[in-house]
Write a protein that holds these residues in place. Sequence first.
Motif, PDB file in Angstrom:
ATOM      1  N   THR A 289       0.885  -1.408  -0.235  1.00 14.21           N
ATOM      2  CA  THR A 289      -0.349  -0.203   0.079  1.00 14.21           C
ATOM      3  C   THR A 289       0.858   1.380   0.360  1.00 14.21           C
ATOM      4  O   THR A 289       0.266   2.414  -0.639  1.00 14.21           O
ATOM      5  CB  THR A 289      -0.610  -0.280   1.439  1.00 14.21           C
ATOM      6  OG1 THR A 289      -0.414   0.236   2.514  1.00 14.21           O
ATOM      7  CG2 THR A 289      -2.177  -1.059   1.157  1.00 14.21           C
ATOM      8  N   MET A 290       2.049   1.232   0.476  1.00 17.86           N
ATOM      9  CA  MET A 290       3.154   2.413   0.678  1.00 17.86           C
ATOM     10  C   MET A 290       3.310   2.902  -0.630  1.00 17.86           C
ATOM     11  O   MET A 290       3.254   3.951  -1.151  1.00 17.86           O
ATOM     12  CB  MET A 290       4.214   2.034   1.717  1.00 17.86           C
ATOM     13  CG  MET A 290       5.215   3.246   1.625  1.00 17.86           C
ATOM     14  SD  MET A 290       6.324   2.587   2.324  1.00 17.86           S
ATOM     15  CE  MET A 290       7.675   1.652   1.648  1.00 17.86           C
ATOM     16  N   TYR A 291       4.044   1.690  -1.389  1.00 15.18           N
ATOM     17  CA  TYR A 291       4.914   1.867  -2.218  1.00 15.18           C
ATOM     18  C   TYR A 291       3.375   2.106  -3.896  1.00 15.18           C
ATOM     19  O   TYR A 291       3.485   3.023  -4.746  1.00 15.18           O
ATOM     20  CB  TYR A 291       5.425   0.656  -3.045  1.00 15.18           C
ATOM     21  CG  TYR A 291       6.310   1.087  -3.041  1.00 15.18           C
ATOM     22  CD1 TYR A 291       7.595   1.823  -3.565  1.00 15.18           C
ATOM     23  CD2 TYR A 291       7.440  -0.020  -1.630  1.00 15.18           C
ATOM     24  CE1 TYR A 291       8.465   1.157  -2.571  1.00 15.18           C
ATOM     25  CE2 TYR A 291       8.324   0.333  -1.459  1.00 15.18           C
ATOM     26  CZ  TYR A 291       8.486   0.485  -1.427  1.00 15.18           C
ATOM     27  OH  TYR A 291      10.333   0.547  -0.928  1.00 15.18           O
ATOM     28  N   THR A 420       1.724  -2.563  -6.226  1.00 15.98           N
ATOM     29  CA  THR A 420       1.521  -1.341  -7.062  1.00 15.98           C
ATOM     30  C   THR A 420       0.719  -1.333  -8.698  1.00 15.98           C
ATOM     31  O   THR A 420       0.529  -0.759  -9.546  1.00 15.98           O
ATOM     32  CB  THR A 420       2.981  -0.702  -7.441  1.00 15.98           C
ATOM     33  OG1 THR A 420       3.579  -0.656  -5.881  1.00 15.98           O
ATOM     34  CG2 THR A 420       3.259   0.515  -8.106  1.00 15.98           C
ATOM     35  N   THR A 421       1.404  -3.676  -9.066  1.00  9.85           N
ATOM     36  CA  THR A 421       0.803  -3.099 -10.615  1.00  9.85           C
ATOM     37  C   THR A 421      -0.992  -3.933 -10.102  1.00  9.85           C
ATOM     38  O   THR A 421      -1.658  -3.343 -11.660  1.00  9.85           O
ATOM     39  CB  THR A 421       0.977  -4.731 -10.768  1.00  9.85           C
ATOM     40  OG1 THR A 421       2.450  -4.675 -10.591  1.00  9.85           O
ATOM     41  CG2 THR A 421       1.223  -5.303 -12.338  1.00  9.85           C
ATOM     42  N   LEU A 453      -7.296  -2.311   0.191  1.00  4.34           N
ATOM     43  CA  LEU A 453      -6.414  -3.249   0.590  1.00  4.34           C
ATOM     44  C   LEU A 453      -5.670  -2.625   1.899  1.00  4.34           C
ATOM     45  O   LEU A 453      -5.269  -3.533   2.512  1.00  4.34           O
ATOM     46  CB  LEU A 453      -5.493  -2.560  -0.582  1.00  4.34           C
ATOM     47  CG  LEU A 453      -5.271  -3.220  -2.158  1.00  4.34           C
ATOM     48  CD1 LEU A 453      -3.899  -2.520  -2.768  1.00  4.34           C
ATOM     49  CD2 LEU A 453      -5.413  -4.627  -1.827  1.00  4.34           C
ATOM     50  N   HIS A 454      -5.909  -1.829   2.369  1.00  5.66           N
ATOM     51  CA  HIS A 454      -5.785  -1.173   4.056  1.00  5.66           C
ATOM     52  C   HIS A 454      -6.407  -1.561   4.846  1.00  5.66           C
ATOM     53  O   HIS A 454      -5.896  -2.031   5.577  1.00  5.66           O
ATOM     54  CB  HIS A 454      -5.954   0.712   4.016  1.00  5.66           C
ATOM     55  CG  HIS A 454      -4.734   1.675   3.096  1.00  5.66           C
ATOM     56  ND1 HIS A 454      -3.669   1.411   4.240  1.00  5.66           N
ATOM     57  CD2 HIS A 454      -4.057   2.188   2.339  1.00  5.66           C
ATOM     58  CE1 HIS A 454      -2.864   2.112   3.858  1.00  5.66           C
ATOM     59  NE2 HIS A 454      -2.647   2.831   2.115  1.00  5.66           N
ATOM     60  N   ALA A 455      -7.677  -1.466   4.064  1.00  7.75           N
ATOM     61  CA  ALA A 455      -7.883  -2.516   4.607  1.00  7.75           C
ATOM     62  C   ALA A 455      -8.134  -4.158   5.560  1.00  7.75           C
ATOM     63  O   ALA A 455      -8.117  -4.151   6.713  1.00  7.75           O
ATOM     64  CB  ALA A 455     -10.202  -2.763   4.225  1.00  7.75           C
TER      65      ALA A 455
END
Length: 472
Positions: A289-291, A420-421, A453-455
């Motif tokens: 999630t960061m990238y 990221t992809t 995705l964060h969840a």
Amino acid sequence: MNDNRLKRFSAPLISKGTARDVATWKIAAVAMLGALLAQLDATIVNVSLTSLAADLRSTISVIQWVTSGYLLALALALPLNNWLIEKIGAKALYLWCFAIFTISSGLCGLSWSAGSLIGFRLLQGASGGLLAPMAQLMIKRAAKERFTRIAGYATAPVLLGPVLGPVIAGEILHYASWRWLFLVNIPIGVLAFFLAMRFLPDDAGGYASRKLDWMGLALLSPGLALMLIGPSHIAQPAGMIFTVVGAALLVLFLRVENRKGDDALIDIPLFRQRAFSAASVTRFFSSGTMYAGQMLIPMFVMQVYGLSPPMMGWMLMPMGLGMMAVLPSLGFLTHRFGERRVAVSGAALSLLSTLALVWQSMRGFNEVFLIAVLFFRGVGLGAVGLPAISLAYASIPEKSLPMATTTLNIVQRIGGPTLTTFCALFLSWALQNHVSHFELNAWSEAFFVLCILHAVMVFATLRLPRASDASL
């Protein structure tokens, strides 16, 4: 008389200790320079993706591989680290990696197409992926019992990578071509190479040699690559074939590794432990999630609101500052509230701040609001990783720590290119085939997918055990 004798005997000891300290700090400084360069190059390209796509006549789903390919190569090089060190020594490997990293940086700057740039970035990432673990090893050998103190100071500059990367990229793009994002590494790399030759101790032949799991590596590397490349061409027969073959290779990899025991590339039985599996999923999603956010946010602000690369670079700085702000206080926070609560709180904060990005993408650009959101997103992401790792380590026996460390690092590094992809593919699809749902535009839908995705990361942290239960 006794005082003079005491001074005469103590003076050599003091000077000897001081000399050892100076030598250790020199080794630490030179070793961490490589880790800093590798971290900078993981983030420096994000601000330039729009320029790269236009100049190289590429699409978002393809040009994002300049970042994803680099991150994937970082991950796939990691299993080779211990085996190569045992073969030729840490200093020789460090010099080889720095030389390849510098040469590949120059090749990236001379790229003539998106495909050539991605290929050279893979080479750059593979060499850069070995610099950080080798730096830790050389500092440990030099510092011995003072490793924690010296490594803590030495690794602090590496944390500047997410802070300085976008800023440096923005300024370079303001005054020069995107090619200088890579060409600037050449003089730094040459200087670092000669410093490493001068100050790093020679350690060839000082390690016991072990076998490398070539079968596992041969299954994992192409399996991951095909699984990431296939979905971007899923509408074509080749894309479907790549996806199916990649999935089959990964399934076969898991079956083979499960039978290899101590010789495995990744220790599959470790994932049967609740703390380790939850920590692995947490690290996968925190890195991913960061990238993914660092890819989406600059493209959104520059394409939709027309911010220049230098301004965008400075505006991304608060996220890195947020991570740097929380890291020094994690010891106090975990002692006061426990690792699980800190990790859950950090994941929840990063989710809420990303939801704020959805709101902003619908309501219009607000500079102050975006800076605040990015700072708190950095605080949240910075509070997740280390508590999760601490609980994972507490759940496994000491003899399994080396394998557990390698396994966690591989899982973490794979998260970046995978998510990221995924987000890049969704954004590309949404921009081309967008139908408004609930007043969401293509960008707000992409940020909403990032929220999902964060969840998942929040649910993963909720599965982490309390410290008292981690060893059960």
